[in-house]
Scaffold this motif. Structure first.
Motif, PDB file in Angstrom:
ATOM      1  N   ASP A 229     122.187 -16.039 -18.800  1.00  0.00           N
ATOM      2  CA  ASP A 229     123.285 -15.953 -17.838  1.00  0.00           C
ATOM      3  C   ASP A 229     123.466 -14.517 -17.352  1.00  0.00           C
ATOM      4  N   VAL A 230     123.904 -14.407 -16.110  1.00  0.00           N
ATOM      5  CA  VAL A 230     124.501 -13.187 -15.595  1.00  0.00           C
ATOM      6  C   VAL A 230     125.879 -13.578 -15.067  1.00  0.00           C
ATOM      7  N   TYR A 231     126.661 -12.590 -14.618  1.00  0.00           N
ATOM      8  CA  TYR A 231     128.058 -12.852 -14.309  1.00  0.00           C
ATOM      9  C   TYR A 231     128.425 -12.306 -12.929  1.00  0.00           C
ATOM     10  N   ALA A 232     129.043 -13.171 -12.124  1.00  0.00           N
ATOM     11  CA  ALA A 232     129.534 -12.776 -10.812  1.00  0.00           C
ATOM     12  C   ALA A 232     130.955 -12.245 -10.966  1.00  0.00           C
ATOM     13  N   VAL A 233     131.136 -10.966 -10.699  1.00  0.00           N
ATOM     14  CA  VAL A 233     132.445 -10.316 -10.825  1.00  0.00           C
ATOM     15  C   VAL A 233     132.981 -10.064  -9.416  1.00  0.00           C
ATOM     16  N   PRO A 234     134.025 -10.794  -9.005  1.00  0.00           N
ATOM     17  CA  PRO A 234     134.499 -10.693  -7.620  1.00  0.00           C
ATOM     18  C   PRO A 234     135.009  -9.298  -7.265  1.00  0.00           C
ATOM     19  N   ASP A 235     134.661  -8.865  -6.075  1.00  0.00           N
ATOM     20  CA  ASP A 235     135.219  -7.654  -5.473  1.00  0.00           C
ATOM     21  C   ASP A 235     136.427  -8.109  -4.660  1.00  0.00           C
ATOM     22  N   PHE A 236     137.636  -7.912  -5.194  1.00  0.00           N
ATOM     23  CA  PHE A 236     138.840  -8.435  -4.559  1.00  0.00           C
ATOM     24  C   PHE A 236     139.034  -7.884  -3.142  1.00  0.00           C
ATOM     25  N   GLY A 237     138.488  -6.711  -2.882  1.00  0.00           N
ATOM     26  CA  GLY A 237     138.627  -6.104  -1.559  1.00  0.00           C
ATOM     27  C   GLY A 237     137.835  -6.799  -0.473  1.00  0.00           C
ATOM     28  N   THR A 238     136.998  -7.768  -0.860  1.00  0.00           N
ATOM     29  CA  THR A 238     136.207  -8.516   0.129  1.00  0.00           C
ATOM     30  C   THR A 238     136.868  -9.844   0.518  1.00  0.00           C
ATOM     31  N   PHE A 239     138.074 -10.096   0.058  1.00  0.00           N
ATOM     32  CA  PHE A 239     138.711 -11.404   0.287  1.00  0.00           C
ATOM     33  C   PHE A 239     138.847 -11.724   1.772  1.00  0.00           C
ATOM     34  N   ARG A 240     138.475 -12.963   2.107  1.00  0.00           N
ATOM     35  CA  ARG A 240     138.740 -13.552   3.425  1.00  0.00           C
ATOM     36  C   ARG A 240     139.135 -15.007   3.200  1.00  0.00           C
TER      37      ARG A 240
ATOM     38  N   ARG B 298     139.654 -15.583 -15.019  1.00  0.00           N
ATOM     39  CA  ARG B 298     138.214 -15.476 -15.208  1.00  0.00           C
ATOM     40  C   ARG B 298     137.643 -14.296 -14.426  1.00  0.00           C
ATOM     41  N   ALA B 299     138.185 -14.054 -13.239  1.00  0.00           N
ATOM     42  CA  ALA B 299     137.690 -12.947 -12.409  1.00  0.00           C
ATOM     43  C   ALA B 299     137.955 -11.607 -13.071  1.00  0.00           C
TER      44      ALA B 299
END
Length: 444
Positions: free
Chosen positions: A87-98, A51-52
């Motif tokens: 709707d809008v969509y949240a697209v993850p920024d993988f570089g922010t992972f914690r 989904r991401a």
């Protein structure tokens, strides 16, 4: 900048490894509403990646257009009842992972918000900051920011559980244990924490984040607020970022330390022991536009109770060197990389993305205008200079009249943020307070 890219790549690689080996059961996909509240969705790890990498995670656009109590504001341009709140969509920024320190096997990523046509949402505070950073990059510069956030640790009913008000007191810090140790360890794992110390109010603390890329600094500040509230809750306490919870005690601020860089070199490096030309342009831009950008770092009615003399918060549009009565400090250091500008007008409840974006917008305006700042002030500056906005209502009016800042931040984004803030002011001015009843009910 290379170190920032490397860190983001390492975080992305870590996320992918954790998903592949099954050590993550869930991923929090997070974003920020206009006033900086942590929003998001909890996604099962097995569903996250597809989904991401696809459409992202849908949610109702109305949540980007409401005020402090969740009331949607129909006067917005970008979203309203006429448009049906799509709707809008949240697209993850993988570089922010914690990894989430307080929930085992849970990850956390920060998302960018896009619309159906995949363009950045004009209501996404992170997108507003990205827009300003792109404008800055068009002039050849990147920005680094260090954020200082103050807040109170209180009983659940909002009353203090500590009496002493000595800033920097290790004794007071010990008295806040085990909460403050948990806070230190959690923030250290979840953000780029530099340090924690007690501040000038009972149970008030200041947290300092490491000086880093502007977008990452805002991400860290957003995470800090989210994590601090959770740590306090788990200890049966309240962490509040309300700027002025007590009339008789110190308010809580959000200070920004800002520097510009070109090709990896510090662009604010001093000349002959003083500010170079670029620094002076940046200071001039901050001072010229400070009354109109105050709103974006102080969106609540309560925030304006801080702007009073002798409070360690600024009260007027002034600049100086190492002088805490000024709104803007120019910190000239022997080490070129340490030279920076500090903006002291932000309130602790500010949305970090809007706060950083508006400050950098004023810096960009200064660079483009190429004007010199007024003479630097010295001594006690509380009685010098143009007053900062005395109320949220005045701040909203000033923000909506500054076409230069609106063009840099995005006119529709500014209009809608101001409309949401105006709703706070209108609710406040329409409410009959206890003070009014006590003062006037029997005397009128």
């Amino acid at each position: 900048m290379t170190a920032t890219i490397d860190a983001a790549s390492a975080a992305e690689q870590q996320l992918l490894e954790r998903l592949a080996d099954g050590s993550l059961a869930e991923v929090e996909v997070a974003w920020s509403d206009p006033f900086g509240h942590a929003q998001g969705k909890r996604i099962p790890a097995r569903q996250f990646l597809e989904r991401a990498r696809g459409t992202g995670f849908a949610f109702c656009e109305a949540s980007l257009g409401w005020n402090s109590d969740g009331t949607v504001i129909d006067a917005l341009r970008v979203t309203n009842w006429e448009g049906g709140y799509p709707d809008v969509y949240a697209v993850p920024d993988f570089g922010t992972f914690r990894e989430v320190p307080w929930r085992p096997r849970v990850g956390h990523v920060i998302a960018d918000i896009v619309t159906h046509d995949r363009s950045p949402s004009l209501l996404d505070p992170r997108a507003v900051l990205r827009r300003v950073l792109d404008r800055l990059a068009s002039h050849g510069y990147t920005a680094k920011v260090g954020v200082e956030l103050e807040f109170y640790l209180l009983n659940p009913d909002g009353s203090p559980f500590q009496d002493d008000i000595h800033a920097y007191s290790l004794e007071n810090a010990n008295a806040l244990d085990p909460l403050i140790t948990d806070l230190y360890e959690t923030l250290g794992a979840f953000t780029r924490l530099e340090g924690i110390q007690t501040e000038y109010g009972p149970g008030q603390v200041e947290t300092n984040l490491v000086y880093t890329d502007a977008l990452e600094a805002a991400d860290d500040a957003a995470r800090l607020k989210y994590a601090a509230k959770e740590v306090a809750r788990r200890h049966g306490k309240l962490a509040t970022f309300m700027p002025k919870p007590f009339s008789e005690h110190s308010g809580s601020s959000a200070h920004l330390h800002i520097s510009l860089w070109r090709d990896g070199a510090p662009a604010f490096a001093p000349v002959d022991g003083g500010e170079n030309e670029l620094t002076r342009y940046a200071i001039a831009g901050l001072l010229e536009h400070l009354p109109s950008i105050t709103l974006f770092g102080a969106h609540s009615v309560n925030a304006y109770r801080r702007y009073v003399p002798d409070s360690f918060a600024p009260a007027t549009v002034t600049w100086s060197r190492d002088n805490r009565s000024a709104a803007v400090r120019s910190l000239v250091e022997a080490e070129p990389a340490a030279n920076r500008i500090e903006l002291r007008s932000g309130a602790s409840d500010s949305n970090p993305y809007w706060l950083v974006a508006s400050a950098l917008a004023a810096v960009v305006a200064g660079i483009e205008a190429r004007r010199q700042p007024p003479e630097r002030g010295d001594g006690n500056l509380y009685g010098t200079g143009t007053p900062l906005p005395p109320s949220l209502g005045v701040a909203v009016a000033l923000a909506t009249r500054d076409d230069t800042i609106a063009e840099i931040l995005g006119a529709d984004s500014v209009h809608d943020f101001a409309a949401i803030a105006r709703s706070e002011w209108e609710q406040y001015t329409g409410h009959v307070s206890d003070w009014e009843l006590q003062r006037y009910l029997r005397r009128s």
